[in-house]
Enzyme design. Structure first.
Site, PDB file in Angstrom:
ATOM      1  N   ASP A 113      -4.717 -10.779  -0.681  1.00  0.00           N
ATOM      2  CA  ASP A 113      -3.803 -11.468  -0.909  1.00  0.00           C
ATOM      3  C   ASP A 113      -2.764 -11.042  -2.561  1.00  0.00           C
ATOM      4  OD1 ASP A 113      -1.226 -12.874   0.733  1.00  0.00           O
ATOM      5  OD2 ASP A 113      -2.041 -14.831  -0.188  1.00  0.00           O
ATOM      6  N   HIS A 114      -1.088 -10.611  -1.885  1.00  0.00           N
ATOM      7  CA  HIS A 114      -0.644 -10.406  -3.083  1.00  0.00           C
ATOM      8  C   HIS A 114      -0.714  -9.456  -4.216  1.00  0.00           C
ATOM      9  CE1 HIS A 114       1.273 -13.799  -1.377  1.00  0.00           C
ATOM     10  NE2 HIS A 114       2.433 -13.170  -2.129  1.00  0.00           N
ATOM     11  N   GLU A 145       0.939  -5.506  11.618  1.00  0.00           N
ATOM     12  CA  GLU A 145       1.231  -5.193  10.894  1.00  0.00           C
ATOM     13  C   GLU A 145       2.973  -5.334  10.766  1.00  0.00           C
ATOM     14  OE1 GLU A 145       0.824  -0.334   8.047  1.00  0.00           O
ATOM     15  OE2 GLU A 145       1.900  -0.291   9.981  1.00  0.00           O
ATOM     16  N   HIS A 185       0.515  -0.973  -0.025  1.00  0.00           N
ATOM     17  CA  HIS A 185       0.091  -0.184   0.024  1.00  0.00           C
ATOM     18  C   HIS A 185       0.885   1.275  -0.035  1.00  0.00           C
ATOM     19  CE1 HIS A 185       0.053   0.594   4.717  1.00  0.00           C
ATOM     20  NE2 HIS A 185       0.924   0.269   4.658  1.00  0.00           N
ATOM     21  N   CYS A 239       6.375   6.197   4.496  1.00  0.00           N
ATOM     22  CA  CYS A 239       5.268   5.138   3.911  1.00  0.00           C
ATOM     23  C   CYS A 239       4.332   5.452   2.562  1.00  0.00           C
ATOM     24  CB  CYS A 239       3.981   4.761   5.178  1.00  0.00           C
ATOM     25  SG  CYS A 239       4.717   3.997   6.494  1.00  0.00           S
ATOM     26  N   HIS A 287       4.433   0.139  -0.090  1.00  0.00           N
ATOM     27  CA  HIS A 287       5.837  -0.858   0.609  1.00  0.00           C
ATOM     28  C   HIS A 287       4.584  -1.469   0.876  1.00  0.00           C
ATOM     29  CE1 HIS A 287       3.945   1.745   3.575  1.00  0.00           C
ATOM     30  NE2 HIS A 287       4.428   0.923   4.463  1.00  0.00           N
ATOM     31  N   HIS A 298       3.942  -5.278   3.369  1.00  0.00           N
ATOM     32  CA  HIS A 298       4.371  -5.785   4.387  1.00  0.00           C
ATOM     33  C   HIS A 298       3.311  -7.233   4.549  1.00  0.00           C
ATOM     34  CE1 HIS A 298       4.236  -1.934   6.710  1.00  0.00           C
ATOM     35  NE2 HIS A 298       3.406  -1.197   5.817  1.00  0.00           N
TER      36      HIS A 298
END
Length: 135
Positions: A80-81, A124, A15, A34, A40, A42
Site C-alpha cells: 500500500d502506497h 486494477e 508501477h 504504462c 502511474h 492504481h
C-alpha cells in the site's frame, strides 16, 4: 461441508510496465502509456476467497480476523502506497497486474492453513481485473 468466504481489501500503489529484455522502442510499443518512466498508480481492489470445511465450533471456514491479519501483514503493509517495481518480487519480472495477482496468491497461500486459498482477484480499473487460482 465445504464453504467459501471472500473478502475485499483496497490499496493504492504505483508501477511502471517495463521489461529489461525489450528495447525502449519495444517497451513503448508493448506497454504504451504504462511504460511512462515516472510510473502511474492504481487504486487496487484485492479479493481473497478462502474455502474449507466449516468448523463445527465456530461455524466459520476461517475467522475474518485471521484473514484480515494475514492480509495486512503479507500484502497491505508491503504494497500500500508503494511502487511495485521497488519490491524484490518484481526485480526480475514485469510488475503487471497478472504478476501482482500471482505474487499476492503466493504470499497468502501458506499463511491461511488449514483453510485453502481458492483464488485471488485484483481489480486494477473498473474495466480490468485479474484472477489467479494457483498452479
Amino acid at each position: 461441508m465445504k464453504a467459501y468466504f471472500s473478502r475485499r481489501y483496497r490499496i493504492s500503489a504505483s508501477h511502471r510496465l517495463h521489461s529489461e529484455a525489450l528495447s525502449p522502442e519495444e517497451n513503448r510499443a508493448v506497454f504504451g502509456k504504462c511504460n511512462n518512466p515516472h510510473g502511474h498508480g492504481h487504486n487496487y481492489k484485492i479479493e481473497a476467497t478462502v474455502g474449507g470445511e466449516v468448523d463445527a465450533n465456530t461455524g466459520m471456514v476461517i475467522n475474518m480476523v485471521t484473514l484480515d491479519s494475514v492480509m495486512k501483514e503479507q500484502v497491505l503493509d508491503r504494497f500500500d502506497h508503494k511502487n511495485l517495481n521497488d519490491d524484490p518480487l518484481f526485480a526480475e519480472q514485469v510488475s503487471t497486474t497478472e504478476n501482482f495477482c500471482i505474487a499476492v496468491y503466493e504470499l497468502l497461500q501458506k499463511q491461511l492453513l488449514p483453510a485453502i486459498l481458492k483464488n485471488v482477484r485484483i481489480e486494477e480499473t473498473e474495466n480490468n481485473f485479474f484472477e489467479y487460482s494457483g498452479k
